[in-house]
Motif scaffolding. Structure first.
Motif, mmCIF file in Angstrom:
data_model
loop_
_atom_site.group_PDB
_atom_site.id
_atom_site.type_symbol
_atom_site.label_atom_id
_atom_site.label_comp_id
_atom_site.label_asym_id
_atom_site.label_seq_id
_atom_site.Cartn_x
_atom_site.Cartn_y
_atom_site.Cartn_z
ATOM 1 N N LYS A 1 0.848 -1.197 0.000
ATOM 2 C CA LYS A 1 0.000 0.000 0.000
ATOM 3 C C LYS A 1 0.883 1.245 0.000
ATOM 4 C CE LYS A 1 -3.803 -2.357 0.851
ATOM 5 N NZ LYS A 1 -4.806 -2.531 -0.158
ATOM 6 N N ARG A 2 0.396 2.294 -0.651
ATOM 7 C CA ARG A 2 1.069 3.587 -0.524
ATOM 8 C C ARG A 2 0.540 4.245 0.750
ATOM 9 N NH1 ARG A 2 0.404 7.100 -5.736
ATOM 10 N NH2 ARG A 2 -1.743 6.922 -5.041
ATOM 11 N N ILE A 3 1.446 4.825 1.519
ATOM 12 C CA ILE A 3 1.089 5.460 2.782
ATOM 13 C C ILE A 3 1.263 6.974 2.623
ATOM 14 C CG2 ILE A 3 1.470 5.506 5.270
ATOM 15 C CD1 ILE A 3 0.845 2.661 4.078
ATOM 16 N N PHE A 4 0.254 7.722 3.018
ATOM 17 C CA PHE A 4 0.296 9.179 2.993
ATOM 18 C C PHE A 4 0.158 9.674 4.424
ATOM 19 C CE2 PHE A 4 -0.821 7.960 -1.209
ATOM 20 C CZ PHE A 4 -0.423 8.986 -2.062
ATOM 21 N N VAL A 5 0.874 10.749 4.769
ATOM 22 C CA VAL A 5 0.755 11.321 6.103
ATOM 23 C C VAL A 5 0.259 12.756 5.997
ATOM 24 C CG1 VAL A 5 2.537 9.807 7.061
ATOM 25 C CG2 VAL A 5 3.162 12.120 6.280
ATOM 26 N N LEU A 6 -0.447 13.180 7.051
ATOM 27 C CA LEU A 6 -1.066 14.495 7.059
ATOM 28 C C LEU A 6 -1.083 15.037 8.478
ATOM 29 C CD1 LEU A 6 -2.867 16.698 5.686
ATOM 30 C CD2 LEU A 6 -4.822 15.200 6.172
ATOM 31 N N GLY A 7 -0.751 16.286 8.627
ATOM 32 C CA GLY A 7 -0.840 16.965 9.913
ATOM 33 C C GLY A 7 -0.487 18.424 9.711
ATOM 34 N N ALA A 8 -0.953 19.276 10.621
ATOM 35 C CA ALA A 8 -0.651 20.706 10.557
ATOM 36 C C ALA A 8 0.291 21.070 11.700
ATOM 37 C CB ALA A 8 -1.944 21.518 10.657
ATOM 38 N N GLY A 9 1.159 22.036 11.465
ATOM 39 C CA GLY A 9 2.058 22.506 12.520
ATOM 40 C C GLY A 9 2.967 21.404 13.025
ATOM 41 N N ARG A 10 3.131 21.348 14.348
ATOM 42 C CA ARG A 10 4.006 20.332 14.937
ATOM 43 C C ARG A 10 3.463 18.925 14.728
ATOM 44 N NH1 ARG A 10 7.675 21.960 19.607
ATOM 45 N NH2 ARG A 10 6.974 19.990 20.478
ATOM 46 N N TYR B 1 4.372 9.237 1.343
ATOM 47 C CA TYR B 1 4.325 10.623 0.894
ATOM 48 C C TYR B 1 3.721 11.503 1.978
ATOM 49 C CZ TYR B 1 4.746 8.289 -3.623
ATOM 50 O OH TYR B 1 5.163 7.501 -4.652
ATOM 51 N N ALA B 2 4.138 12.769 1.993
ATOM 52 C CA ALA B 2 3.567 13.761 2.903
ATOM 53 C C ALA B 2 2.621 14.659 2.102
ATOM 54 C CB ALA B 2 4.661 14.589 3.558
ATOM 55 N N ILE B 3 1.368 14.718 2.529
ATOM 56 C CA ILE B 3 0.388 15.573 1.872
ATOM 57 C C ILE B 3 0.863 17.025 1.963
ATOM 58 C CG2 ILE B 3 -2.007 16.415 1.930
ATOM 59 C CD1 ILE B 3 -1.893 13.493 1.143
ATOM 60 N N GLY B 4 0.789 17.728 0.853
ATOM 61 C CA GLY B 4 1.180 19.133 0.817
ATOM 62 C C GLY B 4 2.535 19.382 0.185
ATOM 63 N N GLU B 5 3.350 18.330 0.038
ATOM 64 C CA GLU B 5 4.640 18.486 -0.630
ATOM 65 C C GLU B 5 4.412 18.518 -2.145
ATOM 66 O OE1 GLU B 5 7.520 19.029 0.909
ATOM 67 O OE2 GLU B 5 6.616 18.787 2.886
ATOM 68 N N THR B 6 5.255 19.230 -2.850
ATOM 69 C CA THR B 6 5.058 19.394 -4.291
ATOM 70 C C THR B 6 5.225 18.102 -5.080
ATOM 71 O OG1 THR B 6 7.380 20.028 -4.554
ATOM 72 C CG2 THR B 6 5.753 21.809 -4.274
ATOM 73 N N ILE B 7 5.918 17.118 -4.533
ATOM 74 C CA ILE B 7 6.148 15.869 -5.262
ATOM 75 C C ILE B 7 5.191 14.762 -4.840
ATOM 76 C CG2 ILE B 7 8.570 16.384 -5.753
ATOM 77 C CD1 ILE B 7 9.252 14.435 -3.403
ATOM 78 N N THR B 8 4.166 15.098 -4.055
ATOM 79 C CA THR B 8 3.213 14.092 -3.578
ATOM 80 C C THR B 8 2.166 13.822 -4.654
ATOM 81 O OG1 THR B 8 3.568 14.773 -1.304
ATOM 82 C CG2 THR B 8 1.543 13.548 -1.765
ATOM 83 N N PRO B 9 2.012 12.549 -5.060
ATOM 84 C CA PRO B 9 1.005 12.226 -6.075
ATOM 85 C C PRO B 9 -0.406 12.243 -5.484
ATOM 86 C CG PRO B 9 2.040 10.225 -5.291
ATOM 87 C CD PRO B 9 2.746 11.369 -4.607
ATOM 88 N N SER B 10 -1.378 12.075 -6.351
ATOM 89 C CA SER B 10 -2.770 12.017 -5.880
ATOM 90 C C SER B 10 -2.977 10.744 -5.072
ATOM 91 C CB SER B 10 -3.739 12.062 -7.060
ATOM 92 O OG SER B 10 -3.545 10.941 -7.902
ATOM 93 N N ILE B 11 -3.806 10.853 -4.064
ATOM 94 C CA ILE B 11 -4.142 9.709 -3.227
ATOM 95 C C ILE B 11 -5.290 8.965 -3.900
ATOM 96 C CG2 ILE B 11 -5.746 10.965 -1.728
ATOM 97 C CD1 ILE B 11 -4.407 9.465 0.667
ATOM 98 N N VAL C 1 -2.851 13.198 11.631
ATOM 99 C CA VAL C 1 -2.510 13.521 13.016
ATOM 100 C C VAL C 1 -3.079 14.889 13.381
ATOM 101 C CG1 VAL C 1 -0.635 13.789 14.687
ATOM 102 C CG2 VAL C 1 -0.336 12.235 12.735
ATOM 103 N N SER C 2 -3.850 14.927 14.453
ATOM 104 C CA SER C 2 -4.363 16.189 15.012
ATOM 105 C C SER C 2 -4.650 15.974 16.489
ATOM 106 C CB SER C 2 -5.640 16.632 14.297
ATOM 107 O OG SER C 2 -6.273 17.697 14.991
ATOM 108 N N GLY C 3 -4.010 16.759 17.338
ATOM 109 C CA GLY C 3 -4.205 16.613 18.779
ATOM 110 C C GLY C 3 -5.658 16.776 19.179
ATOM 111 N N SER C 4 -6.264 17.860 18.745
ATOM 112 C CA SER C 4 -7.663 18.112 19.094
ATOM 113 C C SER C 4 -8.606 17.210 18.328
ATOM 114 C CB SER C 4 -8.022 19.572 18.800
ATOM 115 O OG SER C 4 -8.015 19.808 17.388
#
Length: 180
Positions: free
Chosen positions: A34-43, A63-73, A82-85
């Motif tokens: 599987k391709r794994i994508f990660v996502l989070g804001a700030g820290r 891949y990290a979402i938001g990077e220019t070389i990230t392909p479509s999911i 990841v989001s604390g709240s």
């Protein structure tokens, strides 16, 4: 008690509350085919990128979402959000879109009943203090305790994955950057 001892006490308290069954559930979703994508804001985003880096070291396509070389999911991919709240609007919007497109979601948050927690096919609860002041109380600023505990939790998950996949430290080291 020194500040170091207080901080370590907080981290140990949160880590003692991690449910290893949730990590095993995430382990079952994160597979090498599987391709794994990660996502989070700030820290939280930095913790997600640290996880992505370690996944790459143990042989995953990540891949990290938001990077220019990230392909479509795509359907069948895995998103680790990841989001604390569990309420960060940008994270919720993108996670919901991915889920609607057939992506499996691993949610990492301080509350299982948060919007992000409810969206996860698998949810890992890391109950460290967030910037809103919820979770295990902390002397540290903003979401520091959550971020520290997420980093350790996701490193434990990588250790579980590397053991399952029979990836040695030497094998991981061979994929480490050589342009430093």
């Amino acid at each position: 008690m020194s500040l170091v001892e207080q901080v370590m006490g907080e981290v140990n308290q949160v880590m003692g509350m991690i449910d290893e069954k949730q990590l095993k559930d995430a382990e079952s979703v994160i597979q090498k085919d599987k391709r794994i994508f990660v996502l989070g804001a700030g820290r939280s985003g930095l913790m997600a990128k640290g996880f992505a880096m370690r996944l790459m070291h143990i042989g995953y396509t990540v891949y990290a979402i938001g990077e220019t070389i990230t392909p479509s999911i795509q359907a069948g991919d895995v998103l680790v959000a990841v989001s604390g709240s569990g309420k960060t609007s940008s994270i919720l919007e993108l996670t919901e879109k991915a889920k609607n497109d057939g992506v499996k979601v691993v949610a990492v948050t301080s509350h299982s009943d948060s919007p992000l927690g409810k969206m996860g096919d698998v949810t890992i609860v890391v109950p460290g203090a967030t910037k809103a002041g919820d979770g295990v109380k902390s002397i540290q600023l903003l979401s520091t305790l959550f971020d520290q505990s997420v980093h350790i939790t996701l490193d434990v998950l990588c250790l579980m994955l590397s053991r399952r996949d029979h990836v040695s430290n030497d094998t991981a080291k061979a994929t480490h950057s050589n342009l430093e």
